[in-house]
Design an enzyme around this catalytic site. Structure first.
Site, PDB file in Angstrom:
ATOM      1  N   THR A 238     -29.682 -26.393 -27.797  1.00  0.00           N
ATOM      2  CA  THR A 238     -29.267 -27.589 -27.040  1.00  0.00           C
ATOM      3  C   THR A 238     -28.509 -28.543 -27.957  1.00  0.00           C
ATOM      4  OG1 THR A 238     -31.429 -28.585 -27.480  1.00  0.00           O
ATOM      5  CG2 THR A 238     -31.150 -27.517 -25.353  1.00  0.00           C
ATOM      6  N   ARG A 240     -25.319 -27.830 -30.645  1.00  0.00           N
ATOM      7  CA  ARG A 240     -23.879 -27.592 -30.548  1.00  0.00           C
ATOM      8  C   ARG A 240     -23.639 -26.087 -30.559  1.00  0.00           C
ATOM      9  NH1 ARG A 240     -23.366 -31.970 -28.851  1.00  0.00           N
ATOM     10  NH2 ARG A 240     -22.110 -33.699 -29.655  1.00  0.00           N
ATOM     11  N   ASP A 264     -27.821 -24.614 -23.632  1.00  0.00           N
ATOM     12  CA  ASP A 264     -27.146 -25.719 -22.936  1.00  0.00           C
ATOM     13  C   ASP A 264     -25.771 -25.934 -23.555  1.00  0.00           C
ATOM     14  OD1 ASP A 264     -26.963 -27.902 -21.097  1.00  0.00           O
ATOM     15  OD2 ASP A 264     -27.358 -29.288 -22.756  1.00  0.00           O
ATOM     16  N   GLU A 269     -16.748 -24.312 -25.475  1.00  0.00           N
ATOM     17  CA  GLU A 269     -16.965 -24.960 -24.171  1.00  0.00           C
ATOM     18  C   GLU A 269     -15.642 -25.536 -23.673  1.00  0.00           C
ATOM     19  OE1 GLU A 269     -20.073 -27.930 -24.509  1.00  0.00           O
ATOM     20  OE2 GLU A 269     -21.391 -26.489 -25.475  1.00  0.00           O
ATOM     21  N   HIS A 287     -23.871 -27.817 -20.690  1.00  0.00           N
ATOM     22  CA  HIS A 287     -24.002 -28.997 -21.563  1.00  0.00           C
ATOM     23  C   HIS A 287     -24.481 -30.233 -20.783  1.00  0.00           C
ATOM     24  CE1 HIS A 287     -22.344 -30.867 -25.521  1.00  0.00           C
ATOM     25  NE2 HIS A 287     -23.355 -31.570 -25.063  1.00  0.00           N
ATOM     26  N   SER A 290     -27.792 -34.598 -21.787  1.00  0.00           N
ATOM     27  CA  SER A 290     -27.970 -36.050 -21.580  1.00  0.00           C
ATOM     28  C   SER A 290     -27.672 -36.469 -20.136  1.00  0.00           C
ATOM     29  CB  SER A 290     -27.049 -36.808 -22.532  1.00  0.00           C
ATOM     30  OG  SER A 290     -25.694 -36.561 -22.208  1.00  0.00           O
TER      31      SER A 290
HETATM   32  C1  8YV Z   1     -23.047 -35.872 -24.601  1.00  0.00           C
HETATM   33  C2  8YV Z   1     -24.140 -34.702 -26.567  1.00  0.00           C
HETATM   34  O1  8YV Z   1     -23.306 -36.211 -23.319  1.00  0.00           O
HETATM   35  O2  8YV Z   1     -24.462 -36.935 -27.265  1.00  0.00           O
HETATM   36  C3  8YV Z   1     -24.208 -35.793 -27.585  1.00  0.00           C
HETATM   37  O3  8YV Z   1     -24.012 -35.474 -28.776  1.00  0.00           O
HETATM   38  O4  8YV Z   1     -24.143 -33.590 -26.905  1.00  0.00           O
HETATM   39  C4  8YV Z   1     -24.086 -34.917 -25.105  1.00  0.00           C
HETATM   40  O5  8YV Z   1     -25.345 -35.071 -24.600  1.00  0.00           O
HETATM   41  C5  8YV Z   1     -21.710 -35.234 -24.673  1.00  0.00           C
HETATM   42  O6  8YV Z   1     -21.450 -34.808 -25.962  1.00  0.00           O
HETATM   43  C6  8YV Z   1     -20.633 -36.179 -24.168  1.00  0.00           C
HETATM   44  O7  8YV Z   1     -20.042 -36.925 -25.183  1.00  0.00           O
END
Ligand code: 8YV
Length: 322
Positions: A238, A240, A264, A269, A287, A290
């Site tokens: 979850t 990268r 995720d 991507e 992804h 969040s």
């Molecule tokens: C983001 C994320 O929503 O905050 C991070 O690092 O991986 C995600 O949850 C996404 O990267 C959008 O910027």
């Protein structure tokens, strides 16, 4: 009349965030749901004092070097900042900000969803049902593995890793982890620290990846590291995508070396490697770590707090530094 600072929002952020943004600032251009291209960002940023972006916009050395002198700050709607060249920005005197803490719980929840989804064959069972192919209950159908009593190895014990550990304790899992240094935190009292990834891997019935992406973690999970996992391990990412080499994971999912995976995030991507598609033992999400209303608003407000502090001449609450 006071002149409002000009902000280039690379796309539309949640309504409450855009409303607050427009009260305090002049928004450059007309943001849409789709993110601006690098070319458009460079063109529009000539009219901007700061940029409000997310992790889908890359600000590498070349991009940062080409930004007009008007741009003094970039705030990213993310906790991860592997899309920003921090050294180049520091060199140019551009301040960077991000959004830690507010997405810890939402992302840890998705890690648990990925663990359960992978362990309990959620993809293949749900797909069979939706395809109208489920004929009857059967004693040996859709079998997965327990999480209870299993060893969970966490790679990266930052805020999100710790939140994953606390949740996994609720599933009676035994926590092992690798991090640059041992961590003392609530819920980790009985967790076992491993000084190297090689020491951690043999203990991972489940492996959860929760470290940032950097040159040193790129493709950290590859043929060699996968071979060190117990046979039939479950892998969850979850963090990268590029921390895991897709080709190696696909091979391991095919042989059963890795029984199942919950992702995720994945390489390149939003294009999922097509070799993943036929695999019944993959639970994959686009992804959404969040992606709750509460978290996305809170992330946007953190970006605004960074901008507000910067334009008030104060230290920003969430700076990204070298
Ligand atoms: C983001 C994320 O929503 O905050 C991070 O690092 O991986 C995600 O949850 C996404 O990267 C959008 O910027």
């Amino acid at each position: 009349m006071t002149v409002k600072p000009r902000i280039l929002a690379t796309r539309l952020f949640p309504n409450a965030v855009m409303e607050r943004l427009s009260k305090t600032y002049d928004i450059v251009g007309t943001p849409t749901l789709a993110a601006l291209s690098s070319v458009d960002i460079l063109a529009l940023s000539k009219q901007a004092d700061a940029i409000f972006c997310d992790s889908t916009s890359r600000f590498d050395d070349e991009m940062i070097t080409n930004l007009p002198k008007t741009v003094k700050m970039i705030t990213t709607f993310s906790v991860g900042y592997d899309h920003l060249d921090v050294a180049a920005a520091t060199h140019r005197g551009i301040l960077l900000g991000n959004t830690p803490d507010v997405l810890t719980d939402a992302t840890a929840d998705i890690a648990l969803l990925c663990m359960l989804g992978a362990a309990r064959m959620a993809h293949s069972s749900a797909e069979t049902l939706r395809n109208g192919a489920w004929e009857s209950w059967a004693p040996t159908q859709f079998l997965g593995v327990h999480m209870s009593g299993k060893k969970l190895g966490i790679l990266g014990m930052g805020r999100i890793g710790q939140a994953v550990a606390r949740r996994a304790r609720g599933f009676d899992m035994e926590i092992h982890y690798h991090n640059r240094r041992p961590v003392t935190a609530r819920g980790l009292e009985e967790a076992t620290y491993h000084g190297t990834l090689e020491e951690l891997l043999p203990h991972c019935d489940f492996l959860s990846i929760n470290c940032p992406l950097s040159d040193s973690t790129h493709h950290l999970i590859n043929d060699t590291s996968i071979a060190m996992l117990p046979d039939g391990a479950v892998l969850v990412n979850t963090a990268r995508g590029p921390i895991v080499e897709d080709a190696a994971l696909i091979k391991a999912l095919k042989t059963g070396k890795i029984a199942s995976a919950g992702l995720d995030v994945f390489e390149n991507e939003p294009k999922l490697n097509p070799n993943y598609l036929p695999l019944p033992n993959l639970f994959v999400l686009p992804h959404i770590g969040s992606a709750t209303f509460e978290t996305r608003d809170a992330m946007g407000f953190k970006c605004l707090d960074n901008l507000d502090a910067f334009f008030a001449g104060k230290n920003i609450p969430n700076p990204i530094t070298l």
